[in-house]
Design a protein around this motif. Sequence first.
Motif, PDB file in Angstrom:
ATOM      1  N   LEU A 117       0.806  -1.190  -0.037  1.00 36.74           N
ATOM      2  CA  LEU A 117       0.037   0.011   0.051  1.00 36.74           C
ATOM      3  C   LEU A 117       0.931   1.410  -0.067  1.00 36.74           C
ATOM      4  N   ILE A 118       1.956   1.441   0.600  1.00 36.41           N
ATOM      5  CA  ILE A 118       2.856   2.611   0.705  1.00 36.41           C
ATOM      6  C   ILE A 118       3.387   2.869  -0.859  1.00 36.41           C
ATOM      7  N   THR A 119       3.463   1.915  -1.607  1.00 33.89           N
ATOM      8  CA  THR A 119       3.908   2.017  -2.988  1.00 33.89           C
ATOM      9  C   THR A 119       3.018   2.628  -3.691  1.00 33.89           C
ATOM     10  N   THR A 120       1.751   2.747  -3.384  1.00 29.22           N
ATOM     11  CA  THR A 120       0.710   3.235  -4.235  1.00 29.22           C
ATOM     12  C   THR A 120       0.475   4.524  -4.501  1.00 29.22           C
ATOM     13  N   LYS A 121       1.376   5.275  -3.777  1.00 27.59           N
ATOM     14  CA  LYS A 121       1.303   6.650  -4.153  1.00 27.59           C
ATOM     15  C   LYS A 121       0.377   7.521  -3.488  1.00 27.59           C
ATOM     16  N   CYS A 122      -0.420   7.041  -2.462  1.00 28.00           N
ATOM     17  CA  CYS A 122      -1.511   7.395  -1.822  1.00 28.00           C
ATOM     18  C   CYS A 122      -0.696   8.343  -0.648  1.00 28.00           C
ATOM     19  N   ASP A 123      -1.404   9.334  -0.447  1.00 32.16           N
ATOM     20  CA  ASP A 123      -0.667  10.540   0.755  1.00 32.16           C
ATOM     21  C   ASP A 123      -0.434   9.631   1.937  1.00 32.16           C
ATOM     22  N   ILE A 124       0.692   9.532   2.071  1.00 34.15           N
ATOM     23  CA  ILE A 124       1.209   8.697   3.408  1.00 34.15           C
ATOM     24  C   ILE A 124       0.939   9.531   4.782  1.00 34.15           C
ATOM     25  N   ASN A 125       0.430  10.726   4.616  1.00 34.02           N
ATOM     26  CA  ASN A 125      -0.101  11.597   6.025  1.00 34.02           C
ATOM     27  C   ASN A 125      -1.396  11.678   5.768  1.00 34.02           C
ATOM     28  N   ALA A 126      -2.424  11.172   4.944  1.00 29.59           N
ATOM     29  CA  ALA A 126      -3.851  11.330   4.943  1.00 29.59           C
ATOM     30  C   ALA A 126      -4.211  10.933   6.319  1.00 29.59           C
ATOM     31  N   ARG A 127      -5.217  11.713   6.452  1.00 31.42           N
ATOM     32  CA  ARG A 127      -6.103  11.898   8.047  1.00 31.42           C
ATOM     33  C   ARG A 127      -7.436  11.281   7.983  1.00 31.42           C
ATOM     34  N   ASN A 128      -7.820  10.595   8.922  1.00 33.80           N
ATOM     35  CA  ASN A 128      -8.980  10.111   9.106  1.00 33.80           C
ATOM     36  C   ASN A 128      -9.987  11.101   9.825  1.00 33.80           C
ATOM     37  N   ALA A 130     -10.840  11.844  12.622  1.00 34.34           N
ATOM     38  CA  ALA A 130     -10.227  12.249  13.966  1.00 34.34           C
ATOM     39  C   ALA A 130      -8.958  12.828  13.811  1.00 34.34           C
ATOM     40  N   GLY A 131      -8.580  13.269  12.549  1.00 36.16           N
ATOM     41  CA  GLY A 131      -7.138  13.639  12.453  1.00 36.16           C
ATOM     42  C   GLY A 131      -6.024  12.684  12.530  1.00 36.16           C
ATOM     43  N   GLN A 132      -6.285  11.363  12.667  1.00 35.93           N
ATOM     44  CA  GLN A 132      -5.154  10.233  12.825  1.00 35.93           C
ATOM     45  C   GLN A 132      -4.549   9.877  11.505  1.00 35.93           C
ATOM     46  N   THR A 133      -3.295   9.610  11.424  1.00 36.10           N
ATOM     47  CA  THR A 133      -2.637   9.169  10.257  1.00 36.10           C
ATOM     48  C   THR A 133      -2.339   7.775  10.412  1.00 36.10           C
ATOM     49  N   ALA A 134      -2.044   7.043   9.413  1.00 36.73           N
ATOM     50  CA  ALA A 134      -1.524   5.547   9.462  1.00 36.73           C
ATOM     51  C   ALA A 134      -0.263   5.524  10.400  1.00 36.73           C
ATOM     52  N   LEU A 135       0.617   6.330  10.337  1.00 31.87           N
ATOM     53  CA  LEU A 135       1.575   6.349  11.257  1.00 31.87           C
ATOM     54  C   LEU A 135       1.113   6.270  12.889  1.00 31.87           C
ATOM     55  N   MET A 136       0.080   6.995  13.085  1.00 24.51           N
ATOM     56  CA  MET A 136      -0.487   6.987  14.436  1.00 24.51           C
ATOM     57  C   MET A 136      -1.238   5.441  14.570  1.00 24.51           C
ATOM     58  N   MET A 137      -1.741   5.021  13.452  1.00 30.53           N
ATOM     59  CA  MET A 137      -2.555   3.632  13.676  1.00 30.53           C
ATOM     60  C   MET A 137      -1.668   2.631  14.054  1.00 30.53           C
ATOM     61  N   ALA A 138      -0.243   2.730  13.262  1.00 33.82           N
ATOM     62  CA  ALA A 138       0.638   1.751  13.455  1.00 33.82           C
ATOM     63  C   ALA A 138       1.308   1.931  14.934  1.00 33.82           C
ATOM     64  N   ALA A 139       1.531   2.951  15.413  1.00 32.17           N
ATOM     65  CA  ALA A 139       1.876   3.308  16.786  1.00 32.17           C
ATOM     66  C   ALA A 139       0.910   2.649  17.846  1.00 32.17           C
ATOM     67  N   LEU A 140      -0.262   3.070  17.590  1.00 29.71           N
ATOM     68  CA  LEU A 140      -1.108   2.420  18.452  1.00 29.71           C
ATOM     69  C   LEU A 140      -1.398   0.858  18.763  1.00 29.71           C
ATOM     70  N   PHE A 141      -1.110   0.327  17.477  1.00 29.37           N
ATOM     71  CA  PHE A 141      -1.177  -1.255  17.724  1.00 29.37           C
ATOM     72  C   PHE A 141       0.198  -1.788  17.851  1.00 29.37           C
ATOM     73  N   GLY A 142       1.532  -0.811  18.011  1.00 25.18           N
ATOM     74  CA  GLY A 142       2.612  -1.350  18.359  1.00 25.18           C
ATOM     75  C   GLY A 142       3.420  -2.027  17.133  1.00 25.18           C
ATOM     76  N   ARG A 143       2.800  -1.641  15.679  1.00 22.12           N
ATOM     77  CA  ARG A 143       3.364  -2.358  14.538  1.00 22.12           C
ATOM     78  C   ARG A 143       4.912  -1.641  13.953  1.00 22.12           C
ATOM     79  N   THR A 144       5.895  -1.974  14.804  1.00 22.17           N
ATOM     80  CA  THR A 144       7.050  -1.486  14.583  1.00 22.17           C
ATOM     81  C   THR A 144       7.574  -1.399  13.163  1.00 22.17           C
ATOM     82  N   ALA A 145       7.435  -2.661  12.495  1.00 19.54           N
ATOM     83  CA  ALA A 145       7.901  -2.649  11.082  1.00 19.54           C
ATOM     84  C   ALA A 145       7.151  -1.721  10.319  1.00 19.54           C
ATOM     85  N   GLN A 146       5.874  -1.746  10.614  1.00 21.44           N
ATOM     86  CA  GLN A 146       4.881  -0.593   9.689  1.00 21.44           C
ATOM     87  C   GLN A 146       5.195   0.700  10.047  1.00 21.44           C
TER      88      GLN A 146
END
Length: 185
Positions: A117-128, A130-146
Amino acid sequence: MRHGLALAAAMMFTSGIAMADTADAPSPERAQILLFDAVKLGRTDLLPAFAAQKVDLDAYDQRGFTAVILAVYNNQFDMLEALIDAGADPCKADQSQGNTALMGVAFRGYDALAKRLITTKCDINARNHAGQTALMMAALFGRTAQVEMLLEAGADKSISDSSGRTASTVARSQGDTALGAHLEN
């Protein structure tokens, strides 16, 4: 049992499309539902029949998810590839919370799908919503690799959500002080 019925219906659908008489084909509404079932099951072989019926690959199911989001939630890598190749929008957010497939993959923890999905050229900082990003979601669930994949792709760790939390504070709120420290600005 439900998936078995969905599969049987999808197979009948493809045979109906293959026939010259499209009167045997399901209604457009039913074909749309069958697409979502086929996606969940990873039935990439059925996509040409859906294309022949001009089924909308970017439509929402009853829960507000797109086919791409369903592929991700169901760990269907080949289906994700097939949908993207067929023109489905990998960036389209769900209807209820505004989460993208890239945000959803953090919930599920499927690193290979996240990488794709990261290679699709979608906005890596897109917000839902609540203003959350994919990085925040990965941090929330402890997805270190992501988290690492997202940072390498240019995710902005300084973005705050509508509650003022960054990816670092989200990780710390989950008790992951090491990840929180790593995400410090």
